[in-house]
Scaffold this active site. Structure first.
Site, PDB file in Angstrom:
ATOM      1  CG  MET A  78      -0.453  21.546  31.977  1.00  0.00           C
ATOM      2  SD  MET A  78       0.401  23.061  32.471  1.00  0.00           S
ATOM      3  CE  MET A  78       0.963  22.614  34.115  1.00  0.00           C
ATOM      4  CG  ASP A 237      -1.280  22.703  27.859  1.00  0.00           C
ATOM      5  OD1 ASP A 237      -0.807  23.180  28.915  1.00  0.00           O
ATOM      6  OD2 ASP A 237      -2.496  22.688  27.611  1.00  0.00           O
TER       7      ASP A 237
END
Length: 488
Positions: A78, A237
């Site tokens: 991210m 994720d």
């Protein structure tokens, strides 16, 4: 039907092939470089991600019936800033989630604009890892590059763009940009104005399970797939890993012991921690989640083993650890600074309490415990919000250690549930692809059908009490060292 889940990690891309029953058919992975051009900086080349993903897909699909591949989706690291010019060329290396260069910009957002306003706009405050401070850094430090920006995207969305031509992102990943109004699941006009960008430069927002396009004909031909293979938005994720562990719906919890460490709590209703120690993000199941994130978790053990001990026997070094709750050595796991709950990019790792009788086993034990104590910091915030948690799922590389799972159970006083198949964001991404292709009507129903708990580690009251005392000491260490970090 077959579904591909792509987990774009920090050190490697992991690719997973799953059938419609949730059974994993094959896994492949490819590594790529990570660059540290200056202390505290962390970058990667987005074209490396794409090249390695294509190479990995060729291996993954080499011996399957390619006509059965129905959908592809993603989980990804991210917060990374990927910027393209009007010719779709990468302008500069991606600035990653664990990059700490934007301290000045974070200070500007949190102090001059004000935490209350930033939280009102986005449900969160600024952290050095988030995307918006990186954009501000580019505007101030690389104005020529900033002026060339045509598209701004997140790491996994760069893959989706290269594979499908669709300029999109999902709400879970976008939540971590500090550009999105999380409650209303739309871009924040106020934040865009503060960063000097316009909405046309940002991707279209979608739910994680939505179809956003199909493979470009040239990509499909290279992979030997039908160009009608669907591309599904995917998730950040942590949200993808939560899907893969069945942490969906209301009041479920997951702990991830990966490069970073997270405490992830799914909720049907939107909520914000008043002190902003926990992130408030949209979830991949269509609802919301709270998350505490520490920047270094299993990576602390990797650093210790690879750089200090230079020992590859990760299992062997744990065999002499048998006196849990009695270790006199403490480890502060802030090797890359810290996010939750301290929000301090200048924090650093430290060992405290060593003496002449300290052993290697004591040091290893302190690292495992230090990460668990760091996760408990976030758990304590959740408990102050009166969120009733009694158990957690667990995933990530560190979850493969029974010893570490036992420490987590007793330090956090939670039942730790281990699942039959733990493949993190890659499995969650494949499940999102299956939902997008209509195999399951919802993410929650996909999780119910696929995820199975096979082991439960119960906390032991005597050990919980020992660790309670040690945690009270641990939580005093960061405040004691905070000013020292600034000096060094």
């Amino acid at each position: 039907m077959l579904f591909v889940g792509i987990d774009l990690g920090t050190s490697a891309v992991k690719l997973l092939l799953m059938n419609e029953k949730g059974e994993i058919q094959k896994i492949a992975s490819r590594e790529y470089p990570l660059y540290f051009p200056r202390p505290g900086w962390s970058e990667q080349n987005p074209t490396d991600w794409y090249d390695k993903t294509i190479d990995g897909l060729k291996e993954l699909l080499s011996d399957c019936d390619k006509s059965q591949v129905a959908g592809i989706s993603f989980g990804g690291q991210m917060h990374g800033l990927v910027v393209l010019d009007e010719r779709d060329q990468v302008i500069r290396p991606a600035i990653l989630w664990n990059d700490g260069r934007s301290e000045k910009q974070v200070e500007y957002l949190n102090q001059q604009i004000g935490k209350d306003k930033i939280s009102q706009y986005t449900a969160n405050i600024a952290f050095a890892g988030f995307t918006a401070p990186k954009i501000l850094w580019m505007r101030e430090e690389e104005p020529e590059n900033f002026a060339r920006i045509h598209r701004i995207m997140l790491p996994k969305d760069y893959l989706a763009y290269r594979l499908s031509g669709s300029f999109v992102t999902d709400v879970s990943d976008a939540s971590g940009m500090l550009l999105m109004d999380v409650k209303n699941r739309c871009w924040s006009k106020e934040m865009l104005s503060l960063c000097g960008i316009i909405e046309d430069q940002l991707p279209e927002l979608h739910e994680s399970y939505e179809v956003v396009g199909a493979l470009l004909p040239k990509v499909a031909a290279e992979l030997g797939l039908d160009h009608k293979v669907k591309v599904i938005a995917g998730a950040g994720d942590n949200a993808a890993a939560a899907v893969g562990t069945g942490t969906v719906g209301d009041g479920a919890c997951n702990i991830s012991l990966g490069t970073s460490g997270t405490l992830f709590i799914s909720n049907h209703k939107f909520g914000v921690d008043p002190n902003n120690a926990l992130h408030s993000f949209a979830h991949a199941d269509g609802h919301y989640h709270l998350m505490g994130c520490m920047l270094s978790a299993a990576s602390c053990n990797k650093w210790w083993m690879d750089e200090i001990l230079r020992d590859s026997d990760y299992v062997g070094v744990q065999k002499d650890i048998d006196k849990l709750g009695e270790n006199h050595v403490y480890f502060l796991p802030y090797l890359m600074g810290e996010r939750s709950p301290h929000n301090d990019p200048l924090a650093r790792g430290a060992f405290v309490g060593m003496s002449m009788d300290t052993t290697r086993a004591d040091m290893v034990q302190s690292i495992f415990e230090g990460v668990a104590f760091g996760l408990r910091d976030s758990l304590e915030v959740a408990r102050q919000l009166e969120i009733p948690l009694t158990s957690t799922r667990i995933c990530g590389g560190g979850a493969k250690s029974p010893l570490w799972c036992k420490m987590i159970a007793n330090i956090l006083n939670l039942k730790v549930e281990r699942i039959a198949v733990e493949e993190g964001p890659a499995l969650g991404a494949a499940m999102l692809a299956a939902v997008g292709c209509g195999v399951f009507p919802s993410v929650e129903e996909a999780a119910q059908a696929i995820v199975r708990v096979v082991d439960v580690i119960q906390p032991k009251p005597d050990l919980v009490e020992k660790y309670q005392d040690r945690y009270q000491t641990f939580r005093q260490l960061y405040p004691a060292l905070k000013e020292i970090y600034r000096q060094i």
